[in-house]
Design an enzyme around this catalytic site. Structure first.
Site, PDB file in Angstrom:
ATOM      1  N   VAL A 143       0.842  -1.208   0.000  1.00 33.51           N
ATOM      2  CA  VAL A 143       0.000   0.000   0.000  1.00 33.51           C
ATOM      3  C   VAL A 143       0.875   1.256   0.000  1.00 33.51           C
ATOM      4  O   VAL A 143       0.626   2.215  -0.751  1.00 33.51           O
ATOM      5  CB  VAL A 143      -0.974  -0.002   1.217  1.00 33.51           C
ATOM      6  CG1 VAL A 143      -1.811   1.263   1.221  1.00 33.51           C
ATOM      7  CG2 VAL A 143      -1.862  -1.231   1.191  1.00 33.51           C
ATOM      8  N   CYS A 144       1.920   1.249   0.834  1.00 36.08           N
ATOM      9  CA  CYS A 144       2.829   2.409   0.892  1.00 36.08           C
ATOM     10  C   CYS A 144       3.449   2.682  -0.478  1.00 36.08           C
ATOM     11  O   CYS A 144       3.612   3.841  -0.883  1.00 36.08           O
ATOM     12  CB  CYS A 144       3.952   2.173   1.897  1.00 36.08           C
ATOM     13  SG  CYS A 144       3.385   1.908   3.576  1.00 36.08           S
ATOM     14  N   THR A 145       3.788   1.619  -1.194  1.00 38.22           N
ATOM     15  CA  THR A 145       4.406   1.779  -2.520  1.00 38.22           C
ATOM     16  C   THR A 145       3.448   2.512  -3.458  1.00 38.22           C
ATOM     17  O   THR A 145       3.859   3.402  -4.212  1.00 38.22           O
ATOM     18  CB  THR A 145       4.801   0.389  -3.071  1.00 38.22           C
ATOM     19  OG1 THR A 145       5.715  -0.205  -2.145  1.00 38.22           O
ATOM     20  CG2 THR A 145       5.436   0.481  -4.442  1.00 38.22           C
TER      21      THR A 145
END
Ligand code: BEZ
Length: 216
Positions: free
Chosen positions: A45-47
């Site tokens: 998700v962070c990516t």
């Protein structure tokens, strides 16, 4: 959420980032900043979120707003991860600095902790040129943020600030749509402040509080 919140000054921490090391207040000086945290590098998700921030960067630049990421790993890990971020989101360039926080010492001081998980969250603070927090989002690690909403909220803050908080923006507001006049402003003051005029909605209460005007 415990810790620094709306109206509080962000602590002037010395931070190590992917671009250079600086004190937070030096970075915040003279502009608005979107400061956003991530639980860790090389997570899916962070990516996607950091890639989207890179893609939206021109929108923030256009508004004179700086970006500042934070993730709970070290600078070398961030630099390696940026290659994945840019590959996953074609057209994205991560030119903004990402703070390193491998020991999770900074994230609690910025109140970017998920109190349920007792660990890093997807928090986001919009910080004014006075180094004070103007708006905060707190999302759990399982929910990616919506960059259109970040921009929309930022546009609302900038518009309210431009009008000395004498206006506010209604539900789902977008730039170029009417704003409302703050309840603290009398009709007499509103006539002076908004020479273009305003419309008062005729509501059953007849209290006259729903006053809409066009501003730019
Ligand atoms: C993610 O970025 O995908 C993620 C990070 C921490 C927990 C869950 C998901």
């Amino acid at each position: 959420m415990p810790g620094i919140t709306l109206g509080d000054t962000v602590p002037n921490l010395e931070v190590e980032t992917t671009l250079k090391n600086f004190k937070l207040h030096d970075y915040f000086a003279d502009s608005w900043t979107v400061l956003f945290s991530h639980p860790g590098d090389f997570t899916p998700v962070c990516t996607t979120e950091l890639g989207a921030m890179g893609k939206y960067a021109h929108e923030f630049e256009h508004r004179g707003v700086k970006l500042l990421g934070l993730s709970c790993d070290d600078v070398q890990s961030h630099k390696d991860w940026i290659k994945d971020i840019e590959a996953f989101t074609p057209g994205s360039k991560v030119k903004y600095p990402i703070i390193a926080d491998p020991n999770k010492e900074i994230i609690p001081q910025l109140n970017m902790i998920d109190p349920i998980e007792n660990g890093p969250s997807r928090a986001l603070h919009i910080v004014g040129p006075d180094c004070k927090i103007k708006l905060s989002f707190l999302y759990p690690s399982t929910t990616g943020r919506n960059m259109d909403e970040v921009l929309r909220a930022l546009d609302s803050l900038l518009m309210a600030s431009k009008h000395n908080n004498k206006i506010a923006t209604p539900v789902n507001w977008k730039p170029d749509e009417p704003v409302v006049i703050s309840p603290s402003v009398s009709d007499t003051e509103a006539k002076k402040l908004f020479p273009q005029g305003f419309k008062t909605a005729d509501l059953p209460s007849k209290k006259g509080y729903m006053r809409l005007t066009d501003v730019s």
